[in-house]
Design a protein around this motif. Structure first.
Motif, mmCIF file in Angstrom:
data_model
loop_
_atom_site.group_PDB
_atom_site.id
_atom_site.type_symbol
_atom_site.label_atom_id
_atom_site.label_comp_id
_atom_site.label_asym_id
_atom_site.label_seq_id
_atom_site.Cartn_x
_atom_site.Cartn_y
_atom_site.Cartn_z
ATOM 1 N N GLY A 102 0.790 -1.225 0.000
ATOM 2 C CA GLY A 102 0.000 0.000 0.000
ATOM 3 C C GLY A 102 0.818 1.268 0.000
ATOM 4 N N GLY A 103 2.141 1.130 0.034
ATOM 5 C CA GLY A 103 2.999 2.307 0.008
ATOM 6 C C GLY A 103 3.440 2.739 1.385
ATOM 7 N N ALA A 104 4.460 3.586 1.415
ATOM 8 C CA ALA A 104 5.054 4.030 2.670
ATOM 9 C C ALA A 104 4.143 5.008 3.408
ATOM 10 C CB ALA A 104 6.407 4.679 2.415
ATOM 11 N N VAL A 105 4.144 4.898 4.724
ATOM 12 C CA VAL A 105 3.460 5.875 5.573
ATOM 13 C C VAL A 105 4.445 6.637 6.452
ATOM 14 C CG1 VAL A 105 1.318 4.552 5.623
ATOM 15 C CG2 VAL A 105 3.028 4.176 7.410
ATOM 16 N N ARG A 106 5.740 6.298 6.339
ATOM 17 C CA ARG A 106 6.756 7.001 7.120
ATOM 18 C C ARG A 106 8.086 6.954 6.376
ATOM 19 N NH1 ARG A 106 4.845 3.212 10.104
ATOM 20 N NH2 ARG A 106 4.086 4.746 11.596
ATOM 21 N N GLU A 107 8.962 7.882 6.725
ATOM 22 C CA GLU A 107 10.255 8.002 6.065
ATOM 23 C C GLU A 107 11.370 7.282 6.813
ATOM 24 O OE1 GLU A 107 10.481 9.333 3.015
ATOM 25 O OE2 GLU A 107 8.297 9.387 3.288
ATOM 26 N N GLU A 108 11.147 6.946 8.084
ATOM 27 C CA GLU A 108 12.169 6.265 8.873
ATOM 28 C C GLU A 108 11.492 5.400 9.924
ATOM 29 O OE1 GLU A 108 14.481 9.470 10.504
ATOM 30 O OE2 GLU A 108 13.123 9.732 12.207
ATOM 31 N N VAL A 109 12.248 4.423 10.423
ATOM 32 C CA VAL A 109 11.749 3.493 11.432
ATOM 33 C C VAL A 109 12.648 3.577 12.653
ATOM 34 C CG1 VAL A 109 11.465 1.045 12.006
ATOM 35 C CG2 VAL A 109 10.666 1.918 9.796
ATOM 36 N N ARG A 110 12.069 3.984 13.774
ATOM 37 C CA ARG A 110 12.825 4.032 15.021
ATOM 38 C C ARG A 110 13.137 2.607 15.482
ATOM 39 N NH1 ARG A 110 10.882 6.148 20.985
ATOM 40 N NH2 ARG A 110 12.944 6.696 21.786
ATOM 41 N N VAL A 111 14.350 2.399 15.960
ATOM 42 C CA VAL A 111 14.781 1.067 16.382
ATOM 43 C C VAL A 111 15.332 1.112 17.803
ATOM 44 C CG1 VAL A 111 15.299 0.310 14.033
ATOM 45 C CG2 VAL A 111 17.099 1.372 15.395
ATOM 46 N N TYR A 112 15.337 -0.059 18.443
ATOM 47 C CA TYR A 112 15.950 -0.160 19.765
ATOM 48 C C TYR A 112 16.869 -1.376 19.818
ATOM 49 C CZ TYR A 112 12.516 -3.804 21.159
ATOM 50 O OH TYR A 112 11.764 -4.946 21.259
ATOM 51 N N GLY A 113 17.743 -1.393 20.819
ATOM 52 C CA GLY A 113 18.670 -2.499 21.015
ATOM 53 C C GLY A 113 18.544 -3.077 22.415
ATOM 54 N N TRP A 114 18.968 -4.288 22.560
ATOM 55 C CA TRP A 114 18.848 -5.020 23.823
ATOM 56 C C TRP A 114 20.111 -4.806 24.661
ATOM 57 C CZ3 TRP A 114 20.755 -9.178 26.705
ATOM 58 C CH2 TRP A 114 19.854 -9.811 27.559
ATOM 59 N N ILE A 115 19.942 -4.598 25.978
ATOM 60 C CA ILE A 115 21.108 -4.353 26.834
ATOM 61 C C ILE A 115 21.223 -5.359 27.972
ATOM 62 C CG2 ILE A 115 21.175 -1.894 26.316
ATOM 63 C CD1 ILE A 115 19.879 -1.412 29.098
ATOM 64 N N GLY A 116 20.433 -6.408 27.971
ATOM 65 C CA GLY A 116 20.536 -7.405 29.043
ATOM 66 C C GLY A 116 19.692 -7.024 30.238
ATOM 67 N N GLY A 117 20.224 -7.257 31.402
ATOM 68 C CA GLY A 117 19.488 -6.979 32.615
ATOM 69 C C GLY A 117 19.502 -8.117 33.606
ATOM 70 N N ASP A 118 20.059 -9.255 33.184
ATOM 71 C CA ASP A 118 20.155 -10.379 34.113
ATOM 72 C C ASP A 118 21.083 -10.047 35.281
ATOM 73 O OD1 ASP A 118 18.521 -11.733 32.416
ATOM 74 O OD2 ASP A 118 20.091 -12.952 31.521
ATOM 75 N N GLU A 119 22.150 -9.334 34.983
ATOM 76 C CA GLU A 119 23.121 -8.967 36.011
ATOM 77 C C GLU A 119 23.103 -7.447 36.178
ATOM 78 O OE1 GLU A 119 24.469 -11.182 37.778
ATOM 79 O OE2 GLU A 119 23.846 -12.882 36.548
ATOM 80 N N PRO A 120 22.918 -6.955 37.386
ATOM 81 C CA PRO A 120 22.721 -5.508 37.581
ATOM 82 C C PRO A 120 23.955 -4.664 37.316
ATOM 83 C CG PRO A 120 22.842 -6.642 39.687
ATOM 84 C CD PRO A 120 22.773 -7.716 38.631
ATOM 85 N N SER A 121 25.155 -5.248 37.398
ATOM 86 C CA SER A 121 26.370 -4.435 37.331
ATOM 87 C C SER A 121 26.622 -3.845 35.960
ATOM 88 C CB SER A 121 27.580 -5.278 37.756
ATOM 89 O OG SER A 121 27.718 -6.404 36.900
ATOM 90 N N ALA A 122 26.040 -4.457 34.910
ATOM 91 C CA ALA A 122 26.422 -4.066 33.555
ATOM 92 C C ALA A 122 25.379 -3.249 32.819
ATOM 93 C CB ALA A 122 26.742 -5.313 32.729
ATOM 94 N N VAL A 123 24.163 -3.133 33.339
ATOM 95 C CA VAL A 123 23.109 -2.530 32.520
ATOM 96 C C VAL A 123 23.340 -1.050 32.250
ATOM 97 C CG1 VAL A 123 21.289 -4.182 33.006
ATOM 98 C CG2 VAL A 123 21.680 -2.298 34.592
ATOM 99 N N ALA A 124 23.825 -0.312 33.211
ATOM 100 C CA ALA A 124 24.042 1.114 32.984
ATOM 101 C C ALA A 124 25.114 1.334 31.922
ATOM 102 C CB ALA A 124 24.430 1.800 34.292
ATOM 103 N N GLU A 125 26.202 0.564 32.013
ATOM 104 C CA GLU A 125 27.264 0.682 31.007
ATOM 105 C C GLU A 125 26.770 0.275 29.619
ATOM 106 O OE1 GLU A 125 27.431 -0.792 33.880
ATOM 107 O OE2 GLU A 125 29.230 -0.174 34.995
ATOM 108 N N ALA A 126 25.965 -0.783 29.568
ATOM 109 C CA ALA A 126 25.429 -1.228 28.281
ATOM 110 C C ALA A 126 24.496 -0.182 27.685
ATOM 111 C CB ALA A 126 24.704 -2.554 28.448
ATOM 112 N N ALA A 127 23.686 0.450 28.514
ATOM 113 C CA ALA A 127 22.793 1.503 28.032
ATOM 114 C C ALA A 127 23.596 2.677 27.479
ATOM 115 C CB ALA A 127 21.877 1.969 29.152
ATOM 116 N N ALA A 128 24.658 3.045 28.168
ATOM 117 C CA ALA A 128 25.504 4.146 27.702
ATOM 118 C C ALA A 128 26.134 3.819 26.347
ATOM 119 C CB ALA A 128 26.581 4.446 28.742
ATOM 120 N N ALA A 129 26.536 2.551 26.169
ATOM 121 C CA ALA A 129 27.130 2.138 24.899
ATOM 122 C C ALA A 129 26.121 2.230 23.754
ATOM 123 C CB ALA A 129 27.666 0.715 25.018
#
Length: 376
Positions: A102-129
């Motif tokens: 039916g054709g495009a309704v937007r010019e770009e697609v917002r995306v996200y990435g996974w940062i874990g969360g099983d271990e608390p020590s790394a999530v902030a650093e992973a989010a910053a990356a």
């Protein structure tokens, strides 16, 4: 028709026509790639010799041409073949798949990435990356191994992990929280309101899909939007979840019948004022198919992508494509492209070499401290 078992944990299919056109797809169940490969081989009997442009008729035949139907293996085999057929159709007509939807309704697609969360020590650093990489949204696990009814200390740890990530992201970026079906209904009702002040974009799969009849109880317990769908494989699977009040539907383009069925799931979700955020911790073909749907879907929210995800130890999504530029997300979004079909150029030599190595990826089996089985 050929299939390729490619690291780190994917299965690709290649469908060639007698006129020289080639379509690619990604039919896979993570941890069951060999089983899906066998299903693709069985389904090939229905496709060989058929007109590849009769996509809907072939989809109907593949999904309903046997007495026993459905389930993740068959739906995923159909999904990858469906992607390949849409790829062929776009190439035959010289247009991207979204034009055929039916054709495009937007010019770009917002995306996200996974940062874990099983271990608390790394999530902030992973989010910053991920912020450094250009993303404006991330997703994390609510917890690792957790009891079906977590106590006060466990709940405090869950909230603390999200708070650490929110501090890194600030108010202008988003974080989603994946419960991964690890919590019981009562636990989800207890934990989600505790997370609400940190404004997660949504909480994902708060209960196991087999407890879908309790999903409404979770939705009604908090104002935080609830998402689910990676383990739902059809419109009929999604209907009870939408009736329960989920805000975000998350079908996987490599599990839920491919482009054909996910497009219909999106339309169904729209009638419930729900948004589409396809699940996709997979390879380049699954992502390309997801993007084609996203470009053409009015009620689309955000797209998951797996570049740099922790599963990608033996290979990376971009290892199998000739042109990496279309997958770039410098401002947190992938720009709409105009290449025909799925719009991804597969490095066939790299795929064939990877298939010679193969893989035998399996999900981990978790145990609680008392030795009993724990949801992963």
């Amino acid at each position: 028709m050929e299939t390729f078992l490619v690291p780190p944990r994917w299965l690709f299919c290649r469908v060639a026509t007698d006129e020289g056109l080639v379509g690619w797809g990604e039919p896979v169940v993570e941890g069951r790639a060999e089983t899906v490969r066998a299903a693709v081989d069985e389904l090939s009997d229905l496709l060989l010799g058929a007109d590849p442009l009769r996509i809907e008729d072939l989809w109907q035949t593949m999904t309903k041409g046997a007495f026993y139907r459905g389930g993740p293996v068959l739906s995923s085999a159909v999904a990858g073949l469906d992607q390949a057929l849409w790829d062929i159709a776009g190439k035959a007509l010289g247009v991207p798949v979204y034009q055929l939807l039916g054709g495009a309704v937007r010019e770009e697609v917002r995306v996200y990435g996974w940062i874990g969360g099983d271990e608390p020590s790394a999530v902030a650093e992973a989010a910053a990356a991920q912020v450094e990489a250009g993303l404006t949204a991330v997703k994390m696990n609510a917890a690792g191994r957790v009891g079906r009814l977590p106590g006060r200390a466990e709940v405090a740890e869950i909230v603390g992990r999200l708070a650490a990530v929110r501090e890194v992201l600030g108010d202008e970026r988003d974080v989603a929280v994946d419960f991964h079906g690890r919590f019981g209904v009562a636990a989800a009702r207890r934990v989600i309101p505790e997370l609400a002040p940190l404004h997660p974009m949504f909480v994902e799969e708060p209960v196991l899909p087999e407890y879908g009849h309790r999903l409404a109880d979770v939705v009604q317990a908090s104002a935080v939007p609830v998402a689910c769908g990676e383990r739902l494989f059809s419109r009929t699977d999604f209907l009870p979840a939408l009736q329960a009040g989920i805000a975000v539907a998350q079908p996987d383009l490599s599990h839920a019948g491919g482009i054909s069925e996910v497009r219909r799931i999106a339309a169904l979700a729209e009638t419930f004022d729900a948004l589409l955020a396809p699940h996709c911790p997979l390879g380049p073909l699954a992502l390309a198919a997801s993007l084609q749907v996203a470009f053409a879907t009015p009620n689309f929210l955000i797209q998951e992508q797996s570049i740099g995800i922790h599963y990608n130890t033996d290979a990376e999504l971009l290892d199998y494509v000739l042109d990496r530029a279309p997958f770039a997300f410098p401002q947190g979004a992938i720009q709409r492209w105009d290449a025909p079909g799925l719009g991804v150029e597969i490095d066939e030599s790299a795929v064939r070499e990877a298939d010679r190595r193969g893989h035998r990826w399996r999900p981990p089996v978790w145990r609680h401290d008392d030795g009993s089985f724990a949801e992963w």
